[in-house]
Design a protein around this motif. Structure first.
Motif, PDB file in Angstrom:
ATOM      1  N   GLY A   1       9.891 -13.469  -3.713  1.00 20.29           N
ATOM      2  CA  GLY A   1       8.688 -12.659  -3.807  1.00 20.29           C
ATOM      3  C   GLY A   1       8.750 -11.688  -4.964  1.00 20.29           C
ATOM      4  O   GLY A   1       8.475 -10.498  -4.786  1.00 20.29           O
ATOM      5  N   LYS A   2       9.175 -12.161  -6.133  1.00 21.78           N
ATOM      6  CA  LYS A   2       9.318 -11.246  -7.268  1.00 21.78           C
ATOM      7  C   LYS A   2       7.960 -10.622  -7.595  1.00 21.78           C
ATOM      8  O   LYS A   2       6.909 -11.236  -7.470  1.00 21.78           O
ATOM      9  N   GLY A   3       8.004  -9.385  -8.005  1.00 20.40           N
ATOM     10  CA  GLY A   3       6.792  -8.633  -8.282  1.00 20.40           C
ATOM     11  C   GLY A   3       6.383  -7.764  -7.103  1.00 20.40           C
ATOM     12  O   GLY A   3       5.546  -6.881  -7.231  1.00 20.40           O
ATOM     13  N   ILE A   4       6.979  -8.005  -5.932  1.00 20.29           N
ATOM     14  CA  ILE A   4       6.699  -7.191  -4.751  1.00 20.29           C
ATOM     15  C   ILE A   4       7.857  -6.209  -4.590  1.00 20.29           C
ATOM     16  O   ILE A   4       8.959  -6.605  -4.223  1.00 20.29           O
ATOM     17  N   ASN A   5       7.599  -4.955  -4.889  1.00 22.64           N
ATOM     18  CA  ASN A   5       8.675  -3.970  -4.809  1.00 22.64           C
ATOM     19  C   ASN A   5       8.659  -3.243  -3.457  1.00 22.64           C
ATOM     20  O   ASN A   5       7.768  -3.453  -2.619  1.00 22.64           O
ATOM     21  N   ARG A   6       9.641  -2.364  -3.268  1.00 23.33           N
ATOM     22  CA  ARG A   6       9.798  -1.657  -1.995  1.00 23.33           C
ATOM     23  C   ARG A   6       8.570  -0.799  -1.664  1.00 23.33           C
ATOM     24  O   ARG A   6       8.126  -0.746  -0.506  1.00 23.33           O
ATOM     25  N   LYS A   7       8.032  -0.129  -2.697  1.00 24.45           N
ATOM     26  CA  LYS A   7       6.882   0.745  -2.497  1.00 24.45           C
ATOM     27  C   LYS A   7       5.684  -0.040  -1.973  1.00 24.45           C
ATOM     28  O   LYS A   7       4.966   0.406  -1.060  1.00 24.45           O
ATOM     29  N   GLN A   8       5.475  -1.244  -2.528  1.00 27.70           N
ATOM     30  CA  GLN A   8       4.361  -2.086  -2.107  1.00 27.70           C
ATOM     31  C   GLN A   8       4.547  -2.564  -0.669  1.00 27.70           C
ATOM     32  O   GLN A   8       3.605  -2.610   0.126  1.00 27.70           O
ATOM     33  N   ILE A   9       5.795  -2.917  -0.326  1.00 30.90           N
ATOM     34  CA  ILE A   9       6.078  -3.407   1.039  1.00 30.90           C
ATOM     35  C   ILE A   9       5.816  -2.300   2.056  1.00 30.90           C
ATOM     36  O   ILE A   9       5.212  -2.541   3.118  1.00 30.90           O
ATOM     37  N   ILE A  10       6.254  -1.076   1.753  1.00 35.80           N
ATOM     38  CA  ILE A  10       6.035   0.052   2.668  1.00 35.80           C
ATOM     39  C   ILE A  10       4.545   0.300   2.857  1.00 35.80           C
ATOM     40  O   ILE A  10       4.063   0.516   3.981  1.00 35.80           O
TER      41      ILE A  10
ATOM     42  N   ASP B   1       2.094  -1.901   2.473  1.00 37.93           N
ATOM     43  CA  ASP B   1       1.530  -3.013   3.253  1.00 37.93           C
ATOM     44  C   ASP B   1       1.866  -2.869   4.732  1.00 37.93           C
ATOM     45  O   ASP B   1       1.031  -3.133   5.608  1.00 37.93           O
ATOM     46  N   TYR B   2       3.102  -2.436   4.997  1.00 40.31           N
ATOM     47  CA  TYR B   2       3.541  -2.312   6.384  1.00 40.31           C
ATOM     48  C   TYR B   2       2.753  -1.222   7.109  1.00 40.31           C
ATOM     49  O   TYR B   2       2.342  -1.387   8.262  1.00 40.31           O
ATOM     50  N   LYS B   3       2.514  -0.088   6.427  1.00 44.33           N
ATOM     51  CA  LYS B   3       1.743   1.003   7.027  1.00 44.33           C
ATOM     52  C   LYS B   3       0.311   0.570   7.332  1.00 44.33           C
ATOM     53  O   LYS B   3      -0.240   0.886   8.398  1.00 44.33           O
ATOM     54  N   GLN B   4      -0.298  -0.163   6.394  1.00 42.92           N
ATOM     55  CA  GLN B   4      -1.669  -0.640   6.590  1.00 42.92           C
ATOM     56  C   GLN B   4      -1.755  -1.620   7.753  1.00 42.92           C
ATOM     57  O   GLN B   4      -2.687  -1.571   8.571  1.00 42.92           O
ATOM     58  N   LEU B   5      -0.787  -2.508   7.835  1.00 41.34           N
ATOM     59  CA  LEU B   5      -0.760  -3.480   8.931  1.00 41.34           C
ATOM     60  C   LEU B   5      -0.598  -2.764  10.272  1.00 41.34           C
ATOM     61  O   LEU B   5      -1.286  -3.082  11.248  1.00 41.34           O
TER      62      LEU B   5
ATOM     63  N   GLU C   1      11.921   3.734   6.801  1.00 44.36           N
ATOM     64  CA  GLU C   1      11.408   4.285   5.542  1.00 44.36           C
ATOM     65  C   GLU C   1       9.898   4.469   5.578  1.00 44.36           C
ATOM     66  O   GLU C   1       9.343   5.313   4.864  1.00 44.36           O
ATOM     67  N   ALA C   2       9.213   3.691   6.423  1.00 43.55           N
ATOM     68  CA  ALA C   2       7.765   3.828   6.552  1.00 43.55           C
ATOM     69  C   ALA C   2       7.391   5.007   7.456  1.00 43.55           C
ATOM     70  O   ALA C   2       6.211   5.327   7.606  1.00 43.55           O
ATOM     71  N   GLY C   3       8.408   5.637   8.065  1.00 44.53           N
ATOM     72  CA  GLY C   3       8.171   6.822   8.883  1.00 44.53           C
ATOM     73  C   GLY C   3       7.918   6.560  10.341  1.00 44.53           C
ATOM     74  O   GLY C   3       7.444   7.442  11.066  1.00 44.53           O
ATOM     75  N   PHE C   4       8.255   5.338  10.833  1.00 47.23           N
ATOM     76  CA  PHE C   4       8.065   5.017  12.237  1.00 47.23           C
ATOM     77  C   PHE C   4       9.387   5.153  12.987  1.00 47.23           C
ATOM     78  O   PHE C   4      10.443   4.845  12.430  1.00 47.23           O
ATOM     79  N   PRO C   5       9.345   5.594  14.260  1.00 43.44           N
ATOM     80  CA  PRO C   5      10.580   5.650  15.054  1.00 43.44           C
ATOM     81  C   PRO C   5      11.185   4.258  15.162  1.00 43.44           C
ATOM     82  O   PRO C   5      10.480   3.304  15.506  1.00 43.44           O
ATOM     83  N   ILE C   6      12.475   4.137  14.880  1.00 37.35           N
ATOM     84  CA  ILE C   6      13.090   2.797  14.859  1.00 37.35           C
ATOM     85  C   ILE C   6      13.290   2.233  16.251  1.00 37.35           C
ATOM     86  O   ILE C   6      13.542   1.050  16.415  1.00 37.35           O
ATOM     87  N   ASP C   7      13.198   3.096  17.280  1.00 37.54           N
ATOM     88  CA  ASP C   7      13.359   2.567  18.646  1.00 37.54           C
ATOM     89  C   ASP C   7      12.021   2.327  19.326  1.00 37.54           C
ATOM     90  O   ASP C   7      11.957   2.066  20.506  1.00 37.54           O
ATOM     91  N   ASN C   8      10.906   2.435  18.560  1.00 35.53           N
ATOM     92  CA  ASN C   8       9.580   2.218  19.145  1.00 35.53           C
ATOM     93  C   ASN C   8       8.958   0.983  18.524  1.00 35.53           C
ATOM     94  O   ASN C   8       8.133   1.048  17.643  1.00 35.53           O
ATOM     95  N   ARG C   9       9.409  -0.163  18.981  1.00 36.52           N
ATOM     96  CA  ARG C   9       9.003  -1.416  18.362  1.00 36.52           C
ATOM     97  C   ARG C   9       7.818  -2.022  19.072  1.00 36.52           C
ATOM     98  O   ARG C   9       7.845  -2.251  20.275  1.00 36.52           O
TER      99      ARG C   9
END
Length: 449
Positions: A135-144, A146-150, A187-195
């Motif tokens: 997935g070259k071109g997709i950096n960490r900032k973009q993934i975070i 996308d994850y927040k929006q999802l 890193e997205a700011g979500f509790p890691i034990d709240n899945r």
């Protein structure tokens, strides 16, 4: 199958000669497991070989020159790095992922072990290839982002299953950038034990335990459909990630091995618990029998008593207690067979019938006995705690590593005589100590025979 008569004796052979024979026999038989090697070779027992070299049998095989590829053991990271170097030397350049696949290697191993294939190349000292980036071109900032929006659209923190379902790239990209899906959540700011919706945290140990339970219940591996129908399980992809494989067949292989261990352990525990009770009673009888020969005008003996401290609401069961001129002797009896190796940690080793078992170090138990006696007796009363082997034939090594003296049942009388040779308590004091102990006993079984 080889009988014991066909086994060689390695006691008079040099280490090099033994290792040479081990290598020749292993390469001749190429066994599926250690049992097959023992049955078809001229080698003595695995225990004998381990004791000779002082290491695990798998380490002995490696020392003998048996290729790691032939051993059914977890391979270190260096093994996979060395495979990369060998392939690069053969190709004349850093191998691409496709070249790695053609050579018969699984690229997912490098993903899970090193975070990405390029990280593995860097560790191997090889040139990284741009085409290897997932997935070259997709950096960490973009993934975070996308994850927040999802997560916002779902109304909860997105799971890995959600990510694979809704995103235009898979969670493999997440692993290549963050090392794990948990790291992304953090890193997205979500509790890691709240899945997701269930607030569940899955570990390999937890999932393995559930799979073993259902494997035993169904008496077979569950289908993917059955696994998906059971809400407490993570997704199939998460299970594969936890077990570091791409095939459920590999997961079930590990589960079946663990299930057999559980079933054997249940059967053995039932038998061993019964045998341990019988052996324990016999060992305590041996000690009690020897204590009967103490001079009853000098010593007071109790067997199998419970001492209670009213102030602290504490109680301890003590196997034997002797009150005499030398003070109070607290005896903890262990009815262990074979050879006992004392270790300076929580576990000791028991060698019996060519099998090594770990046993709990009894010193903490003895300390608890001594503590409660010190709570109820005057400070000036000496207390001596000892561990006694109730089986007359038990051998103990490294006794000096134990905090308390270790004595065999047949040597307990000389030990008590020596301890009492310098009298510190008068007959009146002995009777006084006895009255105090009687007040604090729930169970009173004085040896008056």
């Amino acid at each position: 199958m080889n009988s014991k008569k066909n086994k060689i004796s390695i006691s008079e052979l040099s280490d090099d000669m033994v290792l040479k024979i081990i290598h020749e026999e292993f390469m001749r038989i190429k066994p599926k497991n250690y049992k097959e090697l023992y049955e078809k070779s001229c080698l003595p027992s695995i225990f004998t070989i381990q004791k000779r070299f002082g290491m695990k049998f798998s380490d002995v095989l490696i020392k003998a020159g048996v290729p790691v590829e032939l051993l059914n053991i977890p391979k270190p990271n260096e093994y996979y790095i060395q495979r990369l170097r060998e392939l690069a030397e053969k190709l004349g350049h850093s191998p691409s992922i496709n070249e790695l696949k053609k050579a018969g290697y699984d690229q997912t191993v490098y993903l899970y072990r090193f975070g990405s294939y390029n990280n593995a190349l860097k560790i191997a000292g090889l040139e990284t290839r741009e085409s290897n980036f997932i997935g070259k071109g997709i950096n960490r900032k973009q993934i975070i982002k996308d994850y927040k929006q999802l997560s916002k659209s779902l109304g909860r923190p997105a799971t890995q299953k959600d990510f694979n379902k809704y995103m235009h790239y898979t969670s493999r990209v997440v692993y290549s950038r963050f090392g794990s899906f948990v790291a992304l959540r953090k890193e997205a700011g979500f509790p890691i034990d709240n899945r997701g919706t269930g607030a569940r945290v899955y570990t390999k140990e937890k999932v393995l335990k559930m799979l073993v339970r259902d494997y035993i219940l169904y008496q077979r591996p569950l289908t993917k459909k059955e696994l998906k129908s059971i809400n407490e399980y993570p997704s199939i992809s998460e299970i594969l990630v936890l077990f570091k494989t791409t095939r459920m067949e590999k997961v079930w292989e590990e589960v079946s091995i663990e299930a057999m261990k559980v079933l054997r352990e249940k059967a053995n525990n039932k038998r061993q618990n019964y045998e341990a009770v019988i052996a324990g009673k016999k060992g305590e009888r041996n000690v009690a029998h020897n204590l009967e020969f103490l001079d009853k005008n000098k010593f007071i003996v109790y067997n199998d008593i419970i001492v209670y401290d009213e102030d602290y609401k504490l109680s301890q069961q003590i196997d034997h207690l002797v009150i005499g001129p030398g003070g109070v002797i607290s005896i903890e009896t262990k009815s262990l067979k074979g050879e006992i190796i004392v270790r300076d940690n929580e576990m000791w080793e028991q060698y019996k019938d060519n099998v090594m078992n770990q046993i709990i170090n009894p010193t903490q138990q003895v300390m608890r006995h001594e503590y409660i006696l010190k709570r109820i007796l005057p400070k000036e009363i000496p207390i001596k705690s000892i561990i006694v082997m109730g089986n007359y034939h038990t051998k103990v090594r490294n006794e000096n590593l134990c905090t308390f003296p270790i004595v065999n049942a047949n040597a307990i009388l000389p030990f008590i005589d020596e301890h009492s040779s310098k009298a510190v308590l008068t007959e009146k004091q002995i009777q006084c100590v006895n009255k105090i102990l009687i007040k604090h006993m729930i169970q009173n079984q004085q040896n008056t025979e």
